[in-house]
Design a protein around this motif. Structure first.
Motif, mmCIF file in Angstrom:
data_model
loop_
_atom_site.group_PDB
_atom_site.id
_atom_site.type_symbol
_atom_site.label_atom_id
_atom_site.label_comp_id
_atom_site.label_asym_id
_atom_site.label_seq_id
_atom_site.Cartn_x
_atom_site.Cartn_y
_atom_site.Cartn_z
ATOM 1 N N GLU A 1 0.870 -1.193 0.000
ATOM 2 C CA GLU A 1 0.000 0.000 0.000
ATOM 3 C C GLU A 1 0.895 1.228 0.000
ATOM 4 O O GLU A 1 1.823 1.338 0.806
ATOM 5 N N ASP B 1 -3.048 -3.123 -2.583
ATOM 6 C CA ASP B 1 -3.839 -1.977 -3.056
ATOM 7 C C ASP B 1 -3.737 -1.934 -4.575
ATOM 8 O O ASP B 1 -2.655 -2.161 -5.137
ATOM 9 N N GLY C 1 -4.296 0.706 -6.648
ATOM 10 C CA GLY C 1 -3.729 1.932 -7.199
ATOM 11 C C GLY C 1 -2.324 2.217 -6.694
ATOM 12 O O GLY C 1 -2.110 3.115 -5.890
ATOM 13 N N ALA D 1 -9.919 1.624 -4.090
ATOM 14 C CA ALA D 1 -10.898 2.707 -4.009
ATOM 15 C C ALA D 1 -11.864 2.630 -5.176
ATOM 16 O O ALA D 1 -12.842 3.352 -5.232
ATOM 17 N N ASP E 1 -14.834 1.033 -7.298
ATOM 18 C CA ASP E 1 -15.926 0.126 -6.925
ATOM 19 C C ASP E 1 -16.625 -0.492 -8.127
ATOM 20 O O ASP E 1 -17.600 -1.175 -7.988
ATOM 21 N N GLY E 2 -16.107 -0.212 -9.319
ATOM 22 C CA GLY E 2 -16.768 -0.765 -10.503
ATOM 23 C C GLY E 2 -16.684 -2.283 -10.523
ATOM 24 O O GLY E 2 -15.741 -2.878 -10.003
ATOM 25 N N LEU E 3 -17.725 -2.861 -11.124
ATOM 26 C CA LEU E 3 -17.770 -4.318 -11.187
ATOM 27 C C LEU E 3 -16.645 -4.859 -12.062
ATOM 28 O O LEU E 3 -16.069 -5.910 -11.770
ATOM 29 N N ASP E 4 -16.290 -4.105 -13.122
ATOM 30 C CA ASP E 4 -15.237 -4.551 -14.036
ATOM 31 C C ASP E 4 -13.940 -4.822 -13.283
ATOM 32 O O ASP E 4 -13.295 -5.841 -13.469
ATOM 33 N N LYS F 1 -12.535 0.440 -0.426
ATOM 34 C CA LYS F 1 -12.310 1.520 0.538
ATOM 35 C C LYS F 1 -13.526 2.449 0.525
ATOM 36 O O LYS F 1 -14.136 2.619 -0.520
ATOM 37 N N PRO F 2 -13.894 3.099 1.582
ATOM 38 C CA PRO F 2 -13.297 2.949 2.899
ATOM 39 C C PRO F 2 -13.949 1.779 3.645
ATOM 40 O O PRO F 2 -15.149 1.616 3.593
ATOM 41 N N PHE F 3 -13.132 1.008 4.309
ATOM 42 C CA PHE F 3 -13.660 -0.142 5.054
ATOM 43 C C PHE F 3 -13.299 0.041 6.521
ATOM 44 O O PHE F 3 -12.485 0.901 6.880
ATOM 45 N N ALA F 4 -13.932 -0.751 7.377
ATOM 46 C CA ALA F 4 -13.615 -0.704 8.803
ATOM 47 C C ALA F 4 -12.554 -1.761 9.090
ATOM 48 O O ALA F 4 -12.556 -2.826 8.469
ATOM 49 N N LEU F 5 -11.658 -1.444 10.002
ATOM 50 C CA LEU F 5 -10.579 -2.387 10.326
ATOM 51 C C LEU F 5 -11.084 -3.771 10.732
ATOM 52 O O LEU F 5 -10.529 -4.773 10.283
ATOM 53 N N ARG G 1 -20.579 -17.096 6.021
ATOM 54 C CA ARG G 1 -21.403 -16.713 4.875
ATOM 55 C C ARG G 1 -22.714 -17.502 4.907
ATOM 56 O O ARG G 1 -22.742 -18.620 5.416
ATOM 57 N N VAL G 2 -23.760 -16.906 4.301
ATOM 58 C CA VAL G 2 -25.032 -17.618 4.241
ATOM 59 C C VAL G 2 -24.958 -18.663 3.119
ATOM 60 O O VAL G 2 -24.563 -18.354 2.003
ATOM 61 N N ARG H 1 -11.412 8.337 -1.259
ATOM 62 C CA ARG H 1 -11.564 7.151 -0.423
ATOM 63 C C ARG H 1 -10.295 6.757 0.287
ATOM 64 O O ARG H 1 -10.339 6.261 1.417
ATOM 65 N N THR I 1 -10.070 6.149 4.215
ATOM 66 C CA THR I 1 -9.741 4.838 4.763
ATOM 67 C C THR I 1 -8.657 4.991 5.821
ATOM 68 O O THR I 1 -8.741 4.404 6.911
ATOM 69 N N GLU J 1 -9.520 3.985 14.468
ATOM 70 C CA GLU J 1 -9.845 2.700 15.100
ATOM 71 C C GLU J 1 -8.660 2.201 15.923
ATOM 72 O O GLU J 1 -8.825 1.704 17.043
ATOM 73 N N ASP K 1 -26.270 -11.305 2.895
ATOM 74 C CA ASP K 1 -25.049 -11.863 3.469
ATOM 75 C C ASP K 1 -24.198 -10.751 4.088
ATOM 76 O O ASP K 1 -23.673 -10.887 5.187
#
Lengths: 221, 478
Positions: free
Chosen positions: A7, A51, A53, A80, A82-85, A101-105, A168-169, B271, B275, B282, B344
């Motif tokens: 990163e 990462d 980028g 960062a 978020d596109g599906l591609d 991103k952004p995610f929680a630790l 996971r379900v 972002r 992050t 945290e 999920d």
């Protein structure tokens, strides 16, 4: 457990390192894709967090390079974008999971745990969830006291399927496929009966949560 | 460059045609051509009939005049010098055919001397002025005994001394002949004009076919398709239109691509530091456990979380705009699978709030942008979790109703008052009682994405009698 973090943003890199060290991992952080090769050459890692980028060679190309060189190191992509591609690209190229991103630790830590668990399960043929120890080779499950659970063939198949996707379900259809052969036919009700028996046999070592209309999830007790 | 320009519908590729009463009715090339053709054709018809009438009237009159002159000659033939140098006109009581009048006609004659003395016939009958013609005949129209007459006078000296034989007949027969011919010309010319008009209209229709094909081509494209229109087989008159459409499409595509590029960069630039901030806070929380700093770090964390949430929602909203999508982004999306995936990832949050989250899905597929629909369902579930108290339940449903696929999120929470249902779709709208953690973009995103998919978002009462039911009805599957 040793994690390699690739990163370039020092704010992010520093925080992830501290967070994961706090969760009991050893973390080595590098700022570019080029230095990954030398790191991998002289150290064993259980997981790499990459990462997308990065300056110079980007994360996707690093994933491609690692997989081409035959590395089976579990790879968690953080990005960062978020596109599906991008997601499909990364997963197609051989990444194991993807976090936007952004995610929680805690979420990052949970993904790391799951990836490492999956890799270890493949290597050691063993999955550990809470107090439950599932021996995939011996086809048996041990509770927190180390006692083997007496499971029927179908209960074992359900537990194995749930354990492979723990956290996971798992849909009822998937469980049905897991316990039936080609010729057999089984109703949704039968699954419920098997799951409820399995649940009582698991006791306090782990729980199987039913999700209305969807399926089941194996959780730490 | 417009990235946070969130004015509704801005940059939309699909033009928004609003039928307004003031606007003039759409002009039809067909109708215009018809109206431009009809007036000249009618004038031409009138002129044609007039010319025909003119051309035919003089030969007909000549023919009838000729036959009238025969009557005068017949009378002359019966004039014999009588006793005492008196001329005797021997007309029998039943006159010969040239002198016989038809039942509705009148016939008069007069035999007179050049000085006006009447020898026989009606003495009041005037004499046509001498036209000095070679055959001795002169013609005129007169009004005699309150009737129109055609009059012919024959000046002759055949019987010895100069005589004027005048005959007059009502012109009914010649008028009838002219009238019949006029009617025939009118019918003939009208039929010709009608044929010309029909041929012209058919021709126009055939000539306009390439235009209709073009409009079908454009109408049949997905709203987000920005690829070029084909130019082969396009007539030269329409080619400039297609070429300028293509150049417009090209410009739109360029700007869409540069906007997407910009959004991707903006997303990254926003972002990544968020992050870092989140994660640092945290870690800091963990490191400062049991110190007075905790409370302030919690506040900071709340702020950073809100900032991250808003940035995320804004990026989603910007990327949900129709202009941001190429047709290739639309794929078949399996709704039950989508529900499974979103549940999920939301399950832990629902469980933490003490909410029973479940699904009731029938197999159904829609054509859509997968990550946008994912984002929509995520937002709806997120909303439902925030507005449902512990012990409540949330059910996600999908299926087909009246041929249209639907996706709905049904909760047993506080619900949305009917008067607020329109407002909550607005960007940044937050209802009076809403908690502080939402940024007011969730339903705006859902609304926008629904529109991108040609679907409608409805806000209904929860099916349990409490709470809200957010329903998206997709267009019927073809």
């Amino acid at each position: 457990m040793r994690i390699l973090l690739v990163e370039d943003d020092s704010l992010v890199s520093d925080a992830i390192s501290r967070g994961l060290i706090g969760s009991g991992y050893v973390v080595d952080a590098v700022g570019d894709a080029e230095s990954v090769t030398s790191r991998l050459a002289d150290t064993h890692y259980d997981l790499a967090i990459v990462d997308l980028g990065l300056p110079g060679e980007d994360g996707l190309s690093l994933v491609r390079r690692l997989r081409r060189s035959g590395s089976s190191l579990p790879l968690l992509i953080v990005t960062a974008r978020d596109g599906l591609d991008d997601r499909i690209n990364a997963l197609d190229l051989g990444a194991d999971d993807y976090l936007v991103k952004p995610f929680a630790l805690p979420e990052l830590a949970a993904r790391c745990r799951a990836l490492i668990r999956r890799a270890t399960a493949a290597a050691a043929n063993e999955i550990v969830i809470g107090g439950l120890r599932i021996d995939l080779a011996g086809r048996r499950a041990l509770n927190e006291k180390g006692e083997a659970l007496e499971l029927t063939r179908r209960e074992w198949s359900i537990l194995e399927c749930l354990a492979h996707h723990s956290g996971r379900v798992v849909s009822k259809e998937r469980l049905t496929q897991a316990i039936t052969g080609w010729s057999e036919d089984i109703s949704g009700n039968a699954i419920e009966v098997h799951v409820s028996r399995l649940r009582s046999k698991l006791g306090s070592s782990a729980t199987v949560r039913g999700i209305r209309g969807l399926g089941y999830r194996l959780e730490d007790a | 460059m417009r990235f946070l320009d969130i004015s509704r519908g801005a940059g939309s590729v699909t033009p928004n045609f609003k039928p307004s009463e003031q606007a003039s009715r759409p002009t039809s090339v067909h109708r215009r051509l018809l109206s431009y053709l009809l007036a000249p054709l009618l004038l031409l018809l009138v002129a044609g009939v007039a010319v025909d009438h003119h051309v035919i009237v003089s030969p007909i009159h000549n023919a009838f005049d000729h036959s009238l002159s025969r009557s005068a000659l017949a009378i002359v033939a019966r004039i014999h010098p009588g006793a005492g140098g008196k001329l005797d006109v021997a007309l029998p009581s039943h006159p010969p055919p040239p002198l016989r009048a038809m039942p509705d006609e009148h016939f008069f004659y007069r035999v007179s001397l050049p000085d006006g003395t009447t020898i026989a016939g009606s003495p009041e009958l005037p004499v046509a002025p001498d036209s000095q013609s070679e055959d001795g005949f002169s013609y005129t129209n007169i009004n005699f005994r309150a009737e129109d007459f055609r009059l012919a006078s024959y000046r002759t000296s055949e019987t010895g001394e100069p005589l004027v034989v005048t005959v007059a007949e009502t012109p009914a027969r010649r008028d009838r002949a002219v009238h019949r011919l006029d009617v025939a010309f009118l019918i003939n010319d009208t039929l010709q004009m009608a044929a010309v008009l029909i041929i012209a209209l058919v021709g126009i229709r055939i000539a306009l076919r390439p235009l209709q094909r073009l409009s079908r081509q454009i109408a049949g494209r997905p709203a987000v398709a920005l690829n070029q229109l084909p130019t082969e087989g396009v007539p030269t008159e329409v080619l400039p239109l297609v070429v300028s459409l293509n150049s417009l499409l090209g410009r739109v595509r360029d700007s869409v691509l540069s906007q997407q590029h910009f959004l991707a960069n903006a997303a990254h630039q926003l972002r990544t530091p968020l992050t870092g901030l989140k994660a640092q806070l945290e870690v800091l929380t963990r490191e400062t456990a049991d110190t007075p700093l905790q409370e302030r770090i919690k506040l900071l964390q709340g702020g950073v979380d809100r900032l991250a949430h808003t940035a995320n929602q804004l990026l989603t909203l910007a990327r949900a705009e129709p202009s941001a999508h190429r047709a290739s982004h639309f794929t078949a999306v399996d709704l039950p699978r989508l529900i499974g995936e979103v549940i999920d990832s939301s399950l832990d949050r629902a469980l933490a709030h003490g909410i029973d989250l479940g699904a009731d899905s029938q197999p159904v597929q829609v054509t859509g942008v997968y990550w946008l629909l994912h984002e929509v369902l995520n937002n709806l579930i997120d909303n439902a979790i925030r507005h449902t108290p512990a012990g409540g339940n949330i059910t996600i449903r999908c299926g087909v109703e009246h041929g249209r696929p639907f996706l709905e999120v049904d909760d047993s929470g506080v619900g949305i008052a009917p008067e607020e249902r329109q407002k909550v779709r607005e960007r940044f709208y937050r209802s009076a009682g809403s908690s502080a953690d939402g940024c007011g973009l969730g339903l705006a995103i859902v609304d926008e994405v629904s529109r991108v998919h040609g679907a409608q978002l409805s806000i209904l009462d929860g099916s349990s009698g409490r709470g809200a039911r957010m329903r998206i009805d997709f267009p019927a599957v073809a």
